[in-house]
Design a protein around this motif. Sequence first.
Motif, PDB file in Angstrom:
ATOM      1  N   LEU A  47      43.355  75.231  -0.714  1.00 36.58           N
ATOM      2  CA  LEU A  47      44.769  75.493  -0.452  1.00 36.58           C
ATOM      3  C   LEU A  47      45.398  74.168  -0.063  1.00 36.58           C
ATOM      4  CD1 LEU A  47      47.100  77.531  -0.034  1.00 36.58           C
ATOM      5  CD2 LEU A  47      46.357  77.717   2.332  1.00 36.58           C
ATOM      6  N   ILE A  48      46.487  73.838  -0.709  1.00 35.52           N
ATOM      7  CA  ILE A  48      47.209  72.605  -0.405  1.00 35.52           C
ATOM      8  C   ILE A  48      48.657  72.988  -0.171  1.00 35.52           C
ATOM      9  CG2 ILE A  48      47.940  70.353  -1.262  1.00 35.52           C
ATOM     10  CD1 ILE A  48      45.414  70.428  -3.052  1.00 35.52           C
ATOM     11  N   GLY A  49      49.222  72.539   0.932  1.00 35.66           N
ATOM     12  CA  GLY A  49      50.597  72.866   1.273  1.00 35.66           C
ATOM     13  C   GLY A  49      51.509  71.655   1.205  1.00 35.66           C
ATOM     14  N   VAL A  50      52.774  71.929   1.054  1.00 33.32           N
ATOM     15  CA  VAL A  50      53.802  70.903   1.110  1.00 33.32           C
ATOM     16  C   VAL A  50      54.861  71.402   2.079  1.00 33.32           C
ATOM     17  CG1 VAL A  50      55.564  69.625  -0.171  1.00 33.32           C
ATOM     18  CG2 VAL A  50      53.371  70.161  -1.258  1.00 33.32           C
ATOM     19  N   ASN A  51      55.147  70.609   3.090  1.00 34.59           N
ATOM     20  CA  ASN A  51      56.111  70.991   4.105  1.00 34.59           C
ATOM     21  C   ASN A  51      57.430  70.279   3.841  1.00 34.59           C
ATOM     22  OD1 ASN A  51      57.544  70.634   6.783  1.00 34.59           O
ATOM     23  ND2 ASN A  51      56.031  72.211   7.245  1.00 34.59           N
ATOM     24  N   SER A  52      58.531  71.027   3.905  1.00 34.50           N
ATOM     25  CA  SER A  52      59.841  70.471   3.567  1.00 34.50           C
ATOM     26  C   SER A  52      60.731  70.202   4.778  1.00 34.50           C
ATOM     27  CB  SER A  52      60.571  71.411   2.610  1.00 34.50           C
ATOM     28  OG  SER A  52      60.840  72.638   3.267  1.00 34.50           O
ATOM     29  N   ASP A  53      60.182  70.285   5.993  1.00 32.29           N
ATOM     30  CA  ASP A  53      60.987  69.968   7.165  1.00 32.29           C
ATOM     31  C   ASP A  53      61.413  68.504   7.107  1.00 32.29           C
ATOM     32  OD1 ASP A  53      61.022  72.397   8.883  1.00 32.29           O
ATOM     33  OD2 ASP A  53      58.850  72.166   8.687  1.00 32.29           O
ATOM     34  N   LYS A  54      62.620  68.232   7.547  1.00 32.73           N
ATOM     35  CA  LYS A  54      63.127  66.857   7.480  1.00 32.73           C
ATOM     36  C   LYS A  54      62.486  65.940   8.513  1.00 32.73           C
ATOM     37  CE  LYS A  54      67.414  67.869   5.170  1.00 32.73           C
ATOM     38  NZ  LYS A  54      68.844  67.642   5.076  1.00 32.73           N
ATOM     39  N   GLN A  55      61.989  66.501   9.591  1.00 31.80           N
ATOM     40  CA  GLN A  55      61.315  65.718  10.624  1.00 31.80           C
ATOM     41  C   GLN A  55      59.805  65.873  10.470  1.00 31.80           C
ATOM     42  OE1 GLN A  55      62.947  63.769  12.899  1.00 31.80           O
ATOM     43  NE2 GLN A  55      64.853  64.347  11.885  1.00 31.80           N
ATOM     44  N   VAL A  56      59.077  64.778  10.370  1.00 29.50           N
ATOM     45  CA  VAL A  56      57.628  64.843  10.207  1.00 29.50           C
ATOM     46  C   VAL A  56      56.955  65.465  11.431  1.00 29.50           C
ATOM     47  CG1 VAL A  56      57.083  62.540  11.103  1.00 29.50           C
ATOM     48  CG2 VAL A  56      55.609  63.585   9.364  1.00 29.50           C
ATOM     49  N   SER A  57      57.608  65.420  12.573  1.00 31.06           N
ATOM     50  CA  SER A  57      57.010  65.989  13.781  1.00 31.06           C
ATOM     51  C   SER A  57      56.862  67.511  13.686  1.00 31.06           C
ATOM     52  CB  SER A  57      57.838  65.629  15.017  1.00 31.06           C
ATOM     53  OG  SER A  57      59.161  66.125  14.891  1.00 31.06           O
ATOM     54  N   THR A  58      57.714  68.181  12.925  1.00 29.45           N
ATOM     55  CA  THR A  58      57.624  69.639  12.804  1.00 29.45           C
ATOM     56  C   THR A  58      56.313  70.069  12.158  1.00 29.45           C
ATOM     57  OG1 THR A  58      60.028  69.805  12.737  1.00 29.45           O
ATOM     58  CG2 THR A  58      58.781  71.712  11.958  1.00 29.45           C
ATOM     59  N   PRO A  59      55.949  69.568  10.973  1.00 33.46           N
ATOM     60  CA  PRO A  59      54.659  69.974  10.408  1.00 33.46           C
ATOM     61  C   PRO A  59      53.474  69.459  11.228  1.00 33.46           C
ATOM     62  CG  PRO A  59      55.706  68.340   8.997  1.00 33.46           C
ATOM     63  CD  PRO A  59      56.712  68.754  10.021  1.00 33.46           C
ATOM     64  N   GLN A  60      53.624  68.320  11.865  1.00 36.05           N
ATOM     65  CA  GLN A  60      52.546  67.820  12.718  1.00 36.05           C
ATOM     66  C   GLN A  60      52.276  68.781  13.867  1.00 36.05           C
ATOM     67  OE1 GLN A  60      54.114  63.934  13.673  1.00 36.05           O
ATOM     68  NE2 GLN A  60      52.886  62.940  12.092  1.00 36.05           N
ATOM     69  N   ASN A  61      53.338  69.306  14.478  1.00 34.75           N
ATOM     70  CA  ASN A  61      53.182  70.254  15.584  1.00 34.75           C
ATOM     71  C   ASN A  61      52.558  71.560  15.120  1.00 34.75           C
ATOM     72  OD1 ASN A  61      54.250  68.454  17.439  1.00 34.75           O
ATOM     73  ND2 ASN A  61      56.325  69.248  17.228  1.00 34.75           N
ATOM     74  N   VAL A  62      52.949  72.034  13.945  1.00 40.93           N
ATOM     75  CA  VAL A  62      52.398  73.281  13.400  1.00 40.93           C
ATOM     76  C   VAL A  62      50.897  73.113  13.144  1.00 40.93           C
ATOM     77  CG1 VAL A  62      52.451  74.836  11.400  1.00 40.93           C
ATOM     78  CG2 VAL A  62      54.581  74.080  12.441  1.00 40.93           C
ATOM     79  N   THR A  63      50.521  71.958  12.652  1.00 39.07           N
ATOM     80  CA  THR A  63      49.103  71.681  12.425  1.00 39.07           C
ATOM     81  C   THR A  63      48.361  71.578  13.753  1.00 39.07           C
ATOM     82  OG1 THR A  63      49.593  70.547  10.359  1.00 39.07           O
ATOM     83  CG2 THR A  63      47.472  70.063  11.374  1.00 39.07           C
ATOM     84  N   LYS A  64      48.974  70.913  14.708  1.00 46.77           N
ATOM     85  CA  LYS A  64      48.336  70.707  16.011  1.00 46.77           C
ATOM     86  C   LYS A  64      48.025  72.025  16.720  1.00 46.77           C
ATOM     87  CE  LYS A  64      49.886  67.282  18.328  1.00 46.77           C
ATOM     88  NZ  LYS A  64      50.754  66.394  19.121  1.00 46.77           N
ATOM     89  N   ILE A  65      48.912  73.009  16.609  1.00 51.21           N
ATOM     90  CA  ILE A  65      48.682  74.282  17.295  1.00 51.21           C
ATOM     91  C   ILE A  65      47.845  75.257  16.459  1.00 51.21           C
ATOM     92  CG2 ILE A  65      50.743  74.078  18.732  1.00 51.21           C
ATOM     93  CD1 ILE A  65      52.099  76.160  16.896  1.00 51.21           C
TER      94      ILE A  65
END
Length: 115
Positions: free
Chosen positions: A19-37
Amino acid sequence: MYPHERSLVKHLAGKPFALIGVNSDKQVSTPQNVTKIGQVTWRSFWNGPKGTGGPIATEWQVRGWPTIYLLDGEGKVRYSSVDDRNLRGKNLNDAIATLLGELSIESQTAITEIN
């Protein structure tokens, strides 16, 4: 879709599935936080500061989110939510089972365990 995607990754570990995802949030911190939790447990790429207008979405001609592409063992797009808006849940599982079944019967049975 995160719970279903996590279930796919868990149940298909060790099988010919990624599974490979692509995140479209404009701030890189948003997908980083989702991954972190632990919401995202698979490889995911950031589409850049242009969000949905970033380079990955542009190259793949993504017009809506989420967009799903299922590629076969040769890297060919076999299923797409662009063509089938119902490619989610059981329909997604069935499509994955079909592709895994083309590779081996053993791999196909793993998908039936997913709710």
